[in-house]
Design a protein around this motif. Structure first.
Motif, short mmCIF file in Angstrom:
data_model
loop_
_atom_site.label_atom_id
_atom_site.label_comp_id
_atom_site.label_asym_id
_atom_site.label_seq_id
_atom_site.Cartn_x
_atom_site.Cartn_y
_atom_site.Cartn_z
N GLN A 137 4.87 -5.62 4.42
CA GLN A 137 3.99 -5.42 3.28
C GLN A 137 2.85 -4.57 3.83
OE1 GLN A 137 1.14 -8.35 2.32
NE2 GLN A 137 1.17 -7.99 0.12
N LYS A 183 -4.88 -12.21 13.91
CA LYS A 183 -5.46 -13.56 14.08
C LYS A 183 -4.40 -14.60 14.46
CE LYS A 183 -5.50 -14.38 9.09
NZ LYS A 183 -6.28 -14.68 7.92
N PRO A 225 -0.33 -19.35 7.70
CA PRO A 225 -0.59 -19.63 9.11
C PRO A 225 -2.03 -19.97 9.46
CG PRO A 225 -0.19 -17.29 8.77
CD PRO A 225 0.06 -17.95 7.46
N PRO A 261 3.55 -15.48 5.30
CA PRO A 261 2.81 -14.23 5.07
C PRO A 261 1.79 -14.00 6.19
CG PRO A 261 2.76 -15.67 3.13
CD PRO A 261 3.23 -16.50 4.29
N LEU A 262 1.88 -12.83 6.81
CA LEU A 262 1.02 -12.52 7.96
C LEU A 262 0.41 -11.12 7.82
CD1 LEU A 262 3.89 -13.54 10.30
CD2 LEU A 262 1.71 -14.68 10.51
N ALA A 263 0.45 -10.58 6.61
CA ALA A 263 0.07 -9.17 6.45
C ALA A 263 -1.39 -8.99 6.02
CB ALA A 263 1.01 -8.49 5.47
N GLY A 264 -2.16 -10.07 5.96
CA GLY A 264 -3.57 -9.97 5.55
C GLY A 264 -4.43 -9.33 6.64
N LEU A 265 -5.68 -9.02 6.27
CA LEU A 265 -6.53 -8.26 7.19
C LEU A 265 -7.34 -9.14 8.15
CD1 LEU A 265 -7.85 -5.56 4.69
CD2 LEU A 265 -5.98 -5.35 6.35
N GLY A 266 -7.51 -10.40 7.81
CA GLY A 266 -8.25 -11.31 8.70
C GLY A 266 -9.71 -10.95 8.85
N THR A 267 -10.33 -10.50 7.75
CA THR A 267 -11.72 -10.01 7.86
C THR A 267 -12.72 -11.11 8.23
OG1 THR A 267 -11.93 -10.29 5.47
CG2 THR A 267 -11.44 -8.08 6.26
N ARG A 268 -12.39 -12.36 7.86
CA ARG A 268 -13.34 -13.45 8.17
C ARG A 268 -13.42 -13.74 9.66
NH1 ARG A 268 -10.95 -17.89 4.86
NH2 ARG A 268 -9.13 -16.58 5.16
N PRO A 320 -2.08 -4.76 1.71
CA PRO A 320 -2.34 -6.18 1.43
C PRO A 320 -2.77 -6.41 -0.03
CG PRO A 320 -4.14 -5.25 2.71
CD PRO A 320 -3.15 -4.15 2.51
N LEU A 321 -1.78 -6.41 -0.93
CA LEU A 321 -2.09 -6.53 -2.36
C LEU A 321 -2.24 -7.98 -2.81
CD1 LEU A 321 0.34 -3.79 -3.78
CD2 LEU A 321 -2.08 -3.56 -3.21
N GLY A 322 -2.05 -8.92 -1.88
CA GLY A 322 -2.21 -10.33 -2.22
C GLY A 322 -1.02 -11.17 -1.77
N THR A 323 -1.24 -12.49 -1.72
CA THR A 323 -0.17 -13.40 -1.21
C THR A 323 1.08 -13.34 -2.09
OG1 THR A 323 -1.32 -15.12 -2.44
CG2 THR A 323 -1.63 -15.12 -0.06
P1 UTP Z 1 -6.05 -14.88 3.22
O1 UTP Z 1 -6.61 -14.04 2.15
O2 UTP Z 1 -6.57 -16.25 3.40
O3 UTP Z 1 -6.17 -14.19 4.64
O4 UTP Z 1 -4.49 -14.92 3.05
P2 UTP Z 1 -6.55 -12.72 5.11
O5 UTP Z 1 -6.50 -11.76 3.99
O6 UTP Z 1 -5.69 -12.42 6.28
O7 UTP Z 1 -7.96 -12.97 5.70
P3 UTP Z 1 -9.45 -12.64 5.25
O8 UTP Z 1 -9.69 -13.37 3.95
O9 UTP Z 1 -9.55 -11.14 5.15
O10 UTP Z 1 -10.25 -13.19 6.37
C1 UTP Z 1 -3.70 -16.06 3.31
C2 UTP Z 1 -2.47 -15.65 4.09
O11 UTP Z 1 -1.71 -14.68 3.37
C3 UTP Z 1 -1.50 -13.52 4.15
C4 UTP Z 1 -2.55 -13.53 5.24
O12 UTP Z 1 -2.06 -12.87 6.39
C5 UTP Z 1 -2.78 -15.02 5.46
O13 UTP Z 1 -1.84 -15.53 6.37
N1 UTP Z 1 -1.60 -12.35 3.24
C6 UTP Z 1 -2.68 -12.17 2.45
C7 UTP Z 1 -0.55 -11.44 3.21
O14 UTP Z 1 0.46 -11.56 3.94
N2 UTP Z 1 -0.65 -10.37 2.36
C8 UTP Z 1 -1.71 -10.18 1.56
O15 UTP Z 1 -1.72 -9.19 0.81
C9 UTP Z 1 -2.75 -11.12 1.60
#
Ligand code: UTP
Length: 271
Positions: free
Chosen positions: A103, A25, A130, A8-15, A106-109
């Motif tokens: 995806q 990231k 990752p 899964p790589l679709a998160g926002l990486g806000t941290r 970003p609705l969650g892992t």
């Molecule tokens: P995290 O919640 O730890 O990462 O998700 P994030 O959302 O990218 O980063 P922050 O918290 O905003 O800094 C763990 C993994 O799951 C992916 C993220 O890309 C990360 O690799 N992920 C998370 C998704 O693919 N989709 C989602 O909806 C949420």
């Protein structure tokens, strides 16, 4: 045998803002190499043949990184630099193995994992987060060994400080199988200290059964309004699906937070 992995790589990486405001990231260099390449190398060494990336339109740059052939070909024609040729060959090797699914919200892992449902062929597959690098030992490889022996789901596990349990999926320990492997009785996503069943956290390596998809399709949003993979795993455990916690032997590096990312670069430079 486990032949497919999903990432899964679709998160926002806000941290990791501001580094991630325009740049994914997973492409940030860790001592001169994009973080995602460490993950790909771990998969390849563990015998994985196909890797499914879950990305979003916002993270299209990740696909572009592996599909930049015209640019490489032009440069190589002009320069014939052996280092660039070697790097391009490596990218081509990765590209052949990777499929992309999207995806866009970003609705969650858990929601990210559900997007791969139609791509998974075997009963079990590997998932790697990752942000979690594990160096010095190949964690995926040792988890696959455990899976082959017990034919069950497996999750990487590590002891964390009691004060930090609310950052992790924390599990309740069951029967001991051997020195580094235990049955999991329950898992809770980011519990408050008072509700944490232990200080044992799930780290970003999972061997999951295809059964997870039917749980995920019914999964309601949990903590923070997101659909968490941990919640779907918990409901599978409650349906008597066997999950093993594997205490991995490598060193864990957290690349998802700013402090962790900086420390990871220093640790990898020492290798
Ligand atoms: P995290 O919640 O730890 O990462 O998700 P994030 O959302 O990218 O980063 P922050 O918290 O905003 O800094 C763990 C993994 O799951 C992916 C993220 O890309 C990360 O690799 N992920 C998370 C998704 O693919 N989709 C989602 O909806 C949420």
């Amino acid at each position: 045998m486990i032949k497919q992995a999903i990432i899964p790589l679709a998160g926002l990486g806000t941290r990791l803002l501001p580094l991630t405001s325009v740049f994914p990231k997973e492409l940030l260099p860790i001592n001169g190499k994009p973080g995602i390449e460490f993950i790909l190398d771990e998969c390849i060494e563990a015998g994985i043949k196909e890797i499914i990336f879950i990305i979003s339109k916002k993270k299209q740059m990740i696909k572009d990184y592996f599909y930049n052939d015209l640019f490489y070909k032009k440069i190589i024609k002009k320069k014939n630099d052996p280092r660039i040729i070697k790097e391009y060959k490596k990218i081509l090797k990765y590209k052949k193995m990777i499929k992309f699914v999207y995806q866009n919200k970003p609705l969650g892992t858990g929601d990210a994992v559900l997007k791969t449902k139609n791509f998974i062929r075997d009963d079990f597959f590997l998932m790697l987060l990752p942000d979690d690098l594990i160096i010095k030992r190949n964690c995926s490889k040792s988890m696959i060994k455990i899976h082959n022996r017990y034919k069950s789901s497996v999750m990487a596990s590590m002891n964390v400080k009691k004060s930090s349990v609310s950052r992790w999926g924390i599990y309740k320990l069951g029967k001991r199988i051997d020195k580094n492997n235990f049955i999991i009785k329950d898992v809770i996503e980011k519990p408050i200290i008072a509700n944490a069943p232990s200080n044992k956290a799930v780290i970003g390596r999972y061997i999951l059964s295809k059964k997870i998809f039917s749980r995920l399709s019914k999964q309601k949003p949990g903590k923070g309004g997101e659909i968490h993979i941990t919640d779907a795993i918990q409901s599978l455990i409650f349906k008597n699906e066997k999950f093993i916690a594997h205490n991995f032997l490598g060193k864990y590096l957290d690349c998802g937070s700013m402090n962790g990312y900086i420390k990871s670069t220093l640790e990898i430079a020492k290798l």
